[in-house]
Design a protein around this motif. Structure first.
Motif, short mmCIF file in Angstrom:
data_model
loop_
_atom_site.label_atom_id
_atom_site.label_comp_id
_atom_site.label_asym_id
_atom_site.label_seq_id
_atom_site.Cartn_x
_atom_site.Cartn_y
_atom_site.Cartn_z
N UNK A 170 56.21 58.09 51.23
CA UNK A 170 55.03 57.82 50.80
C UNK A 170 54.33 56.32 50.23
N UNK A 171 53.72 56.12 50.84
CA UNK A 171 53.37 54.50 49.32
C UNK A 171 52.79 55.16 48.01
N UNK A 172 53.67 53.83 47.34
CA UNK A 172 53.47 53.92 45.73
C UNK A 172 52.84 53.60 45.68
N UNK A 173 51.69 54.16 44.33
CA UNK A 173 51.14 53.14 43.52
C UNK A 173 51.34 53.02 41.83
N UNK A 174 51.38 50.98 41.54
CA UNK A 174 52.16 50.72 40.82
C UNK A 174 50.70 50.52 38.99
N UNK A 175 49.39 50.37 39.40
CA UNK A 175 48.73 49.81 39.09
C UNK A 175 46.85 50.16 39.33
N UNK A 176 46.57 50.61 38.96
CA UNK A 176 44.73 50.42 38.36
C UNK A 176 43.92 49.68 38.09
N UNK A 177 43.05 49.58 38.11
CA UNK A 177 41.83 49.15 37.02
C UNK A 177 40.63 48.75 38.51
N UNK A 178 39.59 48.48 36.78
CA UNK A 178 38.78 48.36 37.75
C UNK A 178 37.70 46.80 36.90
N UNK A 179 37.32 46.52 38.01
CA UNK A 179 36.88 45.09 37.55
C UNK A 179 35.79 44.72 37.32
N UNK A 180 35.09 45.16 35.73
CA UNK A 180 33.46 45.05 35.64
C UNK A 180 33.14 44.03 35.85
N UNK A 181 33.51 42.60 35.48
CA UNK A 181 32.97 41.82 36.22
C UNK A 181 32.76 41.42 37.60
N UNK A 182 33.24 41.82 38.20
CA UNK A 182 33.23 42.05 39.72
C UNK A 182 32.86 43.06 40.25
N UNK A 183 32.93 43.85 39.51
CA UNK A 183 32.44 45.33 40.19
C UNK A 183 33.37 45.12 41.35
N UNK A 184 34.64 46.20 41.25
CA UNK A 184 35.63 46.16 42.42
C UNK A 184 36.68 47.15 41.60
N UNK A 185 37.23 48.21 42.26
CA UNK A 185 38.26 49.01 42.12
C UNK A 185 39.78 48.24 42.56
N UNK A 186 40.02 48.19 41.43
CA UNK A 186 41.62 47.12 42.46
C UNK A 186 43.03 48.52 42.13
N UNK A 187 43.78 48.21 42.95
CA UNK A 187 45.06 49.05 42.37
C UNK A 187 45.99 48.69 43.81
N UNK A 188 47.36 48.48 42.72
CA UNK A 188 48.29 48.02 43.53
C UNK A 188 49.61 48.83 43.50
N UNK A 189 49.84 48.31 45.23
CA UNK A 189 51.05 49.49 45.81
C UNK A 189 52.08 48.40 46.26
N UNK A 190 52.81 49.41 46.74
CA UNK A 190 53.65 49.17 46.93
C UNK A 190 53.97 48.29 48.30
N UNK A 191 54.43 46.83 48.91
CA UNK A 191 54.08 46.93 50.38
C UNK A 191 55.09 47.06 51.35
N UNK A 192 54.67 47.22 52.62
CA UNK A 192 55.78 47.85 53.42
C UNK A 192 55.89 46.14 54.70
N UNK A 193 56.46 46.12 53.98
CA UNK A 193 57.12 44.07 54.93
C UNK A 193 57.27 43.85 56.42
N UNK A 194 56.83 44.92 57.19
CA UNK A 194 56.29 45.06 58.31
C UNK A 194 54.78 45.14 59.07
N UNK A 195 54.40 45.20 58.69
CA UNK A 195 52.74 46.02 58.96
C UNK A 195 52.76 47.31 58.80
N UNK A 196 51.48 47.52 60.13
CA UNK A 196 51.78 49.67 60.41
C UNK A 196 52.99 49.53 61.41
#
Length: 309
Positions: free
Chosen positions: A85-111
């Motif tokens: 299962x893809x792992x999540x490292x960090x999440x935050x909401x950017x109030x200025x740009x009104x975006x939800x951002x979250x950092x996950x692990x990357x799989x090097x070869x795509x889908x």
């Protein structure tokens, strides 16, 4: 020891950074879906590439259900810990740009869909190894407390680390947690991969097994199921009538065809993920955890980090 980057000269071509300055986003788009974009990014503390998922919340300011679904994905990801299962490292909401951002692990070869198109000559043994890992991820979700139904499993939502043959389930944006009766009620998913009972709005995690069967069919046949249909209505009519996709008739491997049919059976006849993992179809396929242990041992000092672990 300080975790600050050694070079204070901000020479990396980041277009933005997270509030702590640890993660930097590049302008390179890895993929985009209905509700989010995914960019390549870098974890300066660990020295590894990661995926920066970004959702423009203003697009859904009037859609509270969609906002809840987005936050639900993040909440789900944070609670999961499994090698498939893809792992999540960090999440935050950017109030200025009104975006939800979250950092996950990357799989090097795509889908997995694109990876399979790129590598057309693959042995049945390799296909089984990929299929087994997807199944192990599903088993983890289905036996999680509470039970988690993915509801949108397809080959474009499974990701690959091609250098070690590792696959991981991602995109849990449509996932649902269900109570002890394991019943969910909304119609969601990708039509070609949706089980018939999904349309009846009363179903269990077994709908994921049907979708999984369609994933295996796509891997074996190199065709997206029901590609003979030119609209969703035709797909719905065939699925609800129990008409199998034409791609199934092109599967020459008798064992593979029987395994796929088992996954596509009526809900009460459909095996669980745990039962399928014990199916003779996987006889002789080395357990992926053993592969992982061997990989860790062989690369003990190679700094592979979280991308491949």
């Amino acid at each position: 020891m300080s975790s600050e980057p050694l070079d204070s000269d901000d020479s990396e071509p980041f277009v933005e950074s997270d509030p702590t300055g640890r993660y930097g986003r590049y302008d390179e788009l890895l993929g985009s879906g209905a509700v989010k974009k995914v960019y390549r990014a870098f974890d300066q503390e660990e020295g590894i590439e990661v995926a920066w998922n970004q959702v423009k919340l203003r697009c859904f300011s009037d859609d509270t259900a969609m906002l809840e679904r987005l936050y639900s994905e993040v909440k789900l990801l944070k609670s999961l810990e499994n090698s498939n299962i893809i792992a999540l490292y960090k999440v935050w909401r950017d109030e200025g740009s009104n975006t939800l951002n979250f950092i996950t692990e990357i799989c090097t070869s795509g889908n997995l869909r694109e990876y399979r198109k790129k590598h057309r000559h693959v042995s049945m043994r390799a296909l089984k190894k990929w299929s087994k890992q997807i199944l192990k991820g599903l088993d983890y979700l289905h036996t999680h407390k509470p039970c988690i139904i993915h509801r949108d499993l397809n080959c474009s939502n499974v990701f690959v680390n091609g250098n070690i043959g590792q696959v991981k389930i991602g995109d849990l944006g449509l996932a649902a947690t269900v109570g002890e009766n394991h019943v969910a009620h909304s119609i969601l998913g990708t039509p070609e991969f949706m089980a018939p009972e999904l349309y009846e709005e009363r179903y269990t995690e077994i709908v994921d097994i049907y979708s999984y069967g369609m994933c295996v069919l796509e891997l074996v046949s190199l065709e997206i199921p029901y590609s003979e249909c030119d609209n969703v209505a035709k797909i719905y009519r065939r699925v609800s009538s129990g008409v199998r996709p034409e791609a199934l008739n092109k599967v020459k491997d008798v064992e593979a065809k029987a395994f796929i049919e088992k996954c596509l059976g009526k809900p009460k006849a459909r095996p669980s993920a745990a039962e399928l993992l014990r199916d003779p179809f996987f006889d002789g396929i080395v357990d992926d955890d053993d592969d992982d242990d061997e990989q860790v041992e062989n690369n003990e000092n190679c700094g592979t980090g979280r991308i491949v672990s």
